[in-house]
Write an enzyme that holds these catalytic residues in place. Sequence first.
Site, mmCIF file in Angstrom:
data_model
loop_
_atom_site.group_PDB
_atom_site.id
_atom_site.type_symbol
_atom_site.label_atom_id
_atom_site.label_comp_id
_atom_site.label_asym_id
_atom_site.label_seq_id
_atom_site.Cartn_x
_atom_site.Cartn_y
_atom_site.Cartn_z
ATOM 1 N N GLY A 200 43.179 -45.664 38.477
ATOM 2 C CA GLY A 200 44.591 -45.382 38.229
ATOM 3 C C GLY A 200 45.109 -45.988 36.950
ATOM 4 O O GLY A 200 44.344 -46.227 36.022
ATOM 5 N N LEU A 226 40.960 -38.531 41.703
ATOM 6 C CA LEU A 226 41.199 -39.309 40.483
ATOM 7 C C LEU A 226 40.241 -40.513 40.368
ATOM 8 O O LEU A 226 40.169 -41.344 41.277
ATOM 9 C CB LEU A 226 42.656 -39.811 40.463
ATOM 10 C CG LEU A 226 43.047 -40.569 39.192
ATOM 11 C CD1 LEU A 226 42.988 -39.671 37.971
ATOM 12 C CD2 LEU A 226 44.426 -41.191 39.348
ATOM 13 N N ASP A 227 39.544 -40.597 39.249
ATOM 14 C CA ASP A 227 38.653 -41.721 38.945
ATOM 15 C C ASP A 227 37.564 -41.927 39.996
ATOM 16 O O ASP A 227 37.033 -43.028 40.142
ATOM 17 C CB ASP A 227 39.458 -43.028 38.769
ATOM 18 C CG ASP A 227 40.421 -42.943 37.597
ATOM 19 O OD1 ASP A 227 40.126 -42.204 36.643
ATOM 20 O OD2 ASP A 227 41.475 -43.594 37.638
ATOM 21 N N ALA A 228 37.239 -40.873 40.738
ATOM 22 C CA ALA A 228 36.245 -41.019 41.793
ATOM 23 C C ALA A 228 35.049 -40.091 41.600
ATOM 24 O O ALA A 228 34.196 -39.984 42.471
ATOM 25 C CB ALA A 228 36.895 -40.771 43.150
#
Lengths: 283, 283, 283, 283
Positions: A200, A226-228
Amino acid sequence: MKRYRLVVDCPDQIGLVAEVSRFLAEHKASITEASHHTDHEAGWFFMRHEIAAESFQLSLEQFKAEFAVLADKFAMNWRIVDSSQKQNVVVMASRESHCLADLLHRWHSGELECNIVAVIANHDHLRQMAQWHGIPYHYVPFPKENKQPAFDEVSDIIKQYEADTVVLARFMQIFPDALCREMAGRVINIHHSFLPSFAGAKPYHQAYERGVKLIGATCHYVTADLDAGPIIEQDTMRISHSDSAEDMVRKGKDCEKNALARGLRYHLEDRVIIHKNKTVVFD
Amino acid sequence: MKRYRLVVDCPDQIGLVAEVSRFLAEHKASITEASHHTDHEAGWFFMRHEIAAESFQLSLEQFKAEFAVLADKFAMNWRIVDSSQKQNVVVMASRESHCLADLLHRWHSGELECNIVAVIANHDHLRQMAQWHGIPYHYVPFPKENKQPAFDEVSDIIKQYEADTVVLARFMQIFPDALCREMAGRVINIHHSFLPSFAGAKPYHQAYERGVKLIGATCHYVTADLDAGPIIEQDTMRISHSDSAEDMVRKGKDCEKNALARGLRYHLEDRVIIHKNKTVVFD
Amino acid sequence: MKRYRLVVDCPDQIGLVAEVSRFLAEHKASITEASHHTDHEAGWFFMRHEIAAESFQLSLEQFKAEFAVLADKFAMNWRIVDSSQKQNVVVMASRESHCLADLLHRWHSGELECNIVAVIANHDHLRQMAQWHGIPYHYVPFPKENKQPAFDEVSDIIKQYEADTVVLARFMQIFPDALCREMAGRVINIHHSFLPSFAGAKPYHQAYERGVKLIGATCHYVTADLDAGPIIEQDTMRISHSDSAEDMVRKGKDCEKNALARGLRYHLEDRVIIHKNKTVVFD
Amino acid sequence: MKRYRLVVDCPDQIGLVAEVSRFLAEHKASITEASHHTDHEAGWFFMRHEIAAESFQLSLEQFKAEFAVLADKFAMNWRIVDSSQKQNVVVMASRESHCLADLLHRWHSGELECNIVAVIANHDHLRQMAQWHGIPYHYVPFPKENKQPAFDEVSDIIKQYEADTVVLARFMQIFPDALCREMAGRVINIHHSFLPSFAGAKPYHQAYERGVKLIGATCHYVTADLDAGPIIEQDTMRISHSDSAEDMVRKGKDCEKNALARGLRYHLEDRVIIHKNKTVVFD
């Protein structure tokens, strides 16, 4: 030197390597690099070969036609790539210039095997840097109230340039789900933390608050989570109590540039195979 | 799980991998790990396979007999090793205990695949540490005026225990040329610097005098050329002006232990192939 | 925010810190950073303070006059620097562009506190890169038969721009002794190995021949002894048997850029104190 | 050599260092190491001095009495420690032996400045290792249904040995809140991930599932918030797709041992100051 890159993944099975090797040897392939990996837990096999193109007796088209028989037999996901056919890459940025400048220099000096065909940014001030490198610059503003039209424009630009790969070089807008799905495995992001820590916004400030003794960066494929997405490359560097959040931002840039450049190089040289939410990287 | 390890190096040639793979597949070898490397400059090929022993239809003896035909054809240096036949290892030490203690604990906890059959030291004070682990301890003094009889005794002890590998765990005497040659590729040393920097005596003090910002350690095979044998593994760590030579000695121990333990593990798992004065390490 | 940087080294003595601290406190110095180091072996003391300039009740001139008394008493080498008076830096390069491009971008984006006043190169092809950044470019050829006139020209250019610091950003000519002495402590080089390993020419090829498992880079002050000057910063990175000498050259560039940028930043922020052939770096 | 360690933190204020330095100089303190840090965001100042005890003209008691006046004036948290008064340390373990063995060897060889007075474990099989080092071993089982009596016994043992510090060397039970509070700043844990990633159970398996390219370890003070206490030291190491979760467990042990040993050394040498949920570490 032109090379063919044969990249395969499929259920693990005895005889697989023997048949592929026999196929390559029969056509006189001189193999310059060979990598194998078996994921025993998943029962899945991964393989990458680099072949000196001039040694190979088949054209790429003939190769594809003949290899397809073998591929079917073993239920392979596969591709063969001609290294002289460079990928088209669109780089996206926001305000921060360090990742963009780094990629442009690596490309300009011949380190990155690709065509950087366009830069898209939601600010206008990196225009001259792109243009000095002879690359078209598209300024696409992202108004807070409605970003979809901006993403539609981005999507059009990507199509217009026939981009194979999109690199988010510290582009600070979140890709919409539809675009993530449409471009699965083709959008590479650099996140400025050692994920899964500090996903995040404002990861360095999160790191400062937590009082960690290391900061890092993560190069990964973008997914709707997100960001995964699947991680390609990570790096960390040591910090101390004497580093402010601003110091971390400054120091972390070197991690970001290096992790992104390595990750992108692996991707462009077909060294990455995505399997579920993880990657095999034959570096 | 018992495994066979097939380790090969030979002149590079098309068809090599195909024939080896075919041979393995014909006998139903389930390959758990496969590594390939071509040294294009030398025109030399290196290969290592781990095979699930229970999958294989030939006994080790049959394997050797049948594979020899193939090996001859391609002028291979090769060996096949049964992972359940652990190597006999003799560890040699002087005053410093950190490498010995580290190896003994790794062995005791099952991390290192070998039989540590004896400890030889030119001081007597590590005896209890060895004996607590149930390992015979041989104290062999090295008088300054004539060390050859001591080395003869060491040589006898090595033979008595049928040692496959000798580890110099900060043993501070220089092996005589004859013994180096006799045991080529079987004696592993840990040198307390990032070689080729600071070969010879007192490397940390040399490092202190030079004012380097990194210290390190090098795990390598012993040859008649002091500290110049093939390197298996290296590591470095950051230091600063605030570190005295004594601080470096203390901090460097962690580098030494880790580089030695990794290097020895690679050796014991047949992951290292020596070619001229360099190594291929399939880690 | 403007800062004064007070940098001191002198024989170690009780009361030293007390008197300096009292002096600073009397004039209401708000200290934003303080670093101390005693080299016990040498009996030498090193100290650096950053002071918020607006808190300080003396002008820089008054400070110098009053502090001189104290400095004499303790036989100090000392300087006080106004952070708003940026150093003039001349960068020298040869063919390779990565270090120059990296420094120019860091400077352009405000990361490096200095004025890059000129680029000098013994090839002409980096001209456009310098000029895009608005920096004069001096092409000075170095004919093999007699290089002294070229160095005289370099020396003149350095004087013309009133350079405080010269950075050899992979400049491949050896500075003559006289110039080294004249500019002692003001010329910073990046050498592409972890010195003292692989001094001299073609360090990556030396590293490849030796078969090391790490490559590195060293940022150091230039002295008349080639590659033997005081080290400011070093870095290493892991390589393997699969890296050719060319791979090492490519990978090592990231080490070089980062070590040079860090070392130069320390120098420009007056964080480095040279003492004999070593440095204290208050990072 | 006996040293006094003066450790101070307090609101930042001009004149603070001057008065402390004057005080030390007046009593002829020969300062062997001095460290300062100002946290500008928090407006907080941190300072640590090592003083050669034989140079100092006051006894420790006199020092405390006289310094208290100064300390009050500046609202200091402070302590002065005689380095010859070693801390009593209790080490707690579960099944895994690597951290315990590592600490015991470092202590035994004189690297760790402390008295290890007891080992407590919730399994019985590390008893001989402790006893060979001459250290009492307390086996305290932790039944799943009710662990409080076990923790009460642990608490009693800690009191019985007058432990200054408790080290959780891969002790796999969660300390109850009351004990965490009672022993705040005195219980050190090693967590087998680079926190905040993978807090809680089975971090290596979490890391394997996420597909990270780095694993790590975190040495931190224990608080009532699980794995969220102030971090003292962290380390990471590179892994790849070829590492199974079990490989990560094995490789990670070296990270754990080294991060714990460094963190504990900082703590024992009074190099760590806790401020809110972060640490200042004067390493």
